[in-house]
Write an enzyme that holds these catalytic residues in place. Structure first.
Site, PDB file in Angstrom:
ATOM      1  CB  THR A 128       0.252  -3.830   7.116  1.00 27.28           C
ATOM      2  OG1 THR A 128      -0.878  -3.758   4.979  1.00 27.28           O
ATOM      3  CG2 THR A 128       1.133  -2.265   6.419  1.00 27.28           C
ATOM      4  CG  ASP A 129      -2.883  -8.295   3.392  1.00 30.83           C
ATOM      5  OD1 ASP A 129      -2.460  -6.839   4.340  1.00 30.83           O
ATOM      6  OD2 ASP A 129      -2.793  -8.442   2.319  1.00 30.83           O
ATOM      7  CB  THR A 188      -1.130   0.380   1.490  1.00 30.02           C
ATOM      8  OG1 THR A 188      -1.646  -0.702   1.172  1.00 30.02           O
ATOM      9  CG2 THR A 188      -1.931   1.654   1.303  1.00 30.02           C
ATOM     10  CB  SER A 191       2.970  -7.617   1.140  1.00 34.80           C
ATOM     11  OG  SER A 191       1.944  -7.788   1.962  1.00 34.80           O
TER      12      SER A 191
HETATM   13  N1  GLU Z   1      -2.514  -5.988   0.838  1.00 30.86           N
HETATM   14  C1  GLU Z   1      -2.167  -5.047   0.819  1.00 30.86           C
HETATM   15  C2  GLU Z   1      -0.241  -5.616   0.828  1.00 30.86           C
HETATM   16  O1  GLU Z   1      -0.595  -6.400   1.907  1.00 30.86           O
HETATM   17  C3  GLU Z   1      -2.409  -4.163   0.887  1.00 30.86           C
HETATM   18  C4  GLU Z   1      -2.188  -4.431   2.751  1.00 30.86           C
HETATM   19  C5  GLU Z   1      -0.569  -3.464   2.557  1.00 30.86           C
HETATM   20  O2  GLU Z   1       0.249  -2.966   2.184  1.00 30.86           O
HETATM   21  O3  GLU Z   1      -1.119  -2.204   4.032  1.00 30.86           O
HETATM   22  O4  GLU Z   1       0.264  -5.188  -0.084  1.00 30.86           O
END
Ligand code: GLU
Length: 373
Positions: free
Chosen positions: A143-144, A64, A110
């Site tokens: 963050t995932d 993100t 991610s």
């Molecule tokens: N699904 C995304 C990822 O992990 C969004 C979560 C994020 O990065 O905050 O890349």
């Protein structure tokens, strides 16, 4: 002594004194001006330390923080769109903390991170850390799965130099996007001498977390990256880094794991137990993986049906908890052929098992590893 002689004597003494005052004073004054300014030891202690700016390498993987969507909106964006150059140019203040070198490893969501990418990250950091001109590393990441990548690197990078992961909860196009500040603070942490030897770190929303305890705990909050049970180990304010705790479990230079000769990691499946969970999930996982982690209920518990199948398995089975927090001790596991994950969450227990499977492991080795790492 005659009066005339007394007058002559006083005249000579006064003249000599005047010559001294005018003649001697000048060189003393000049010497004072020309001498280098050397503060007293007390003053020296109080002066701020003047240090040279270090160099930090940013390894970008997407997420993100590199996401883009409709202006001002927090949802419905695409992860991994902006390049690392875009991210850096949005925070010119980063250059106050460190000289920056940037490498785009990949630019993905991610959830698409693989063990091949983990190994590439570890090997890149291990090679670059030998360069004395590089002081630390920052990895931008979705963050995932950030906590899994952080824990993998915690066990496989072979350097005391700071390695810091960060990301964001709002895409760069959202109102009050959090990525720029998280990136800035991560570079400050990676450039700080105080961050050396603390294992892999995660910086998010002013807080510094250890890779072993950090978790994503919310689907939307800007404080979604946290460590609910142990808390953060430090804080960042402006450019300053403040530490309060030191991770004590084995990591980085003290880790026995090496991935330099590997291309990927053995497959491990996580089986989530719930009421009426089908024990066929275990059989399927055993047929398609080299090891299993069970996200058990409470302190790693599950049904009688699960116990009967697990007792027959001949691949390693690690017992963790779907609560994601708390300690599971070896004397409380329901099946003798299983290993308690200690305080590791199911996803982190799986990272450790994947690495353990690359070694000459046996049941005793696994017991040791889950207590040491
Ligand atoms: N699904 C995304 C990822 O992990 C969004 C979560 C994020 O990065 O905050 O890349």
């Amino acid at each position: 002594m005659s009066t005339d002689f007394k007058k002559l004597f006083l005249f000579i003494v006064t003249s000599l004194f005047t010559i001294c005052l005018t003649g001697c004073a000048k060189p003393i004054q000049e010497a004072h001006v020309e001498a280098p300014c050397t503060p007293s030891p007390y003053v020296q202690e109080k002066l701020p330390e003047i240090t040279q700016k270090g160099t930090v390498v940013i390894l970008a993987t997407g997420g993100t923080i590199a996401g883009s969507g409709n202006a001002g909106e927090e949802t419905g964006y695409i992860s991994g769109v902006l390049s690392i150059e875009d991210l850096i140019s949005a925070v010119p203040q980063i250059e106050d903390c460190a000289n920056i070198e940037a490498i785009q490893i990949c630019n993905i969501n991610s959830d698409d991170i693989t063990s091949q990418i983990w190994i590439e990250l570890a090997n890149t950091i291990n090679e670059l850390s030998a360069n004395p001109n590089i002081d630390g590393f920052v990895i931008t990441h979705g963050t995932d799965t950030l906590e899994e990548t952080a824990y993998f690197l915690n066990l496989t990078v072979k350097t005391d130099k700071p390695v810091v992961l960060t990301g964001s909860m709002r895409p760069a196009t959202a109102l009050s996007a959090d990525g720029a500040m998280n990136l800035y603070q991560s570079v400050c942490v990676a450039a700080s001498e105080a961050s050396r030897g603390k294992g892999v770190l995660v910086v998010f929303s002013d807080m510094i977390f250890s890779a072993r305890s950090v978790e994503k705990v919310s689907t939307y909050q800007v404080t979604a990256i946290s460590a609910d049970e142990t808390g953060c180990i430090g804080i960042v304010r402006n450019q300053e880094v403040y530490y309060y705790e030191t991770p004590v479990k084995r990591h980085t230079t003290d880790s026995e794991f090496s991935v330099s000769d590997l291309e990927s990691l053995p497959k491990v499946s996580i089986v989530y137990f719930s009421v009426d969970a089908d024990p066929g999930l275990l059989t399927y996982a055993a047929e398609h993986s080299e090891g299993i982690v069970i996200a058990g209920a409470g302190a790693g518990e599950f049904s009688q049906e699960f116990i009967e199948v697990i007792n027959q398995l001949n691949i390693p089975v690690i017992i963790s908890s779907r609560t994601n927090t708390g300690l599971i001790t070896q004397d409380s596991v329901l099946c003798e052929n299983t290993v308690a994950a200690n305080t590791l969450s199911p996803s982190k227990a799986a990272v450790l098992l994947r690495l353990a499977l690359t070694t000459n492991w046996d049941h005793e080795t696994l017991l040791r590893m889950y207590s040491e790492y």
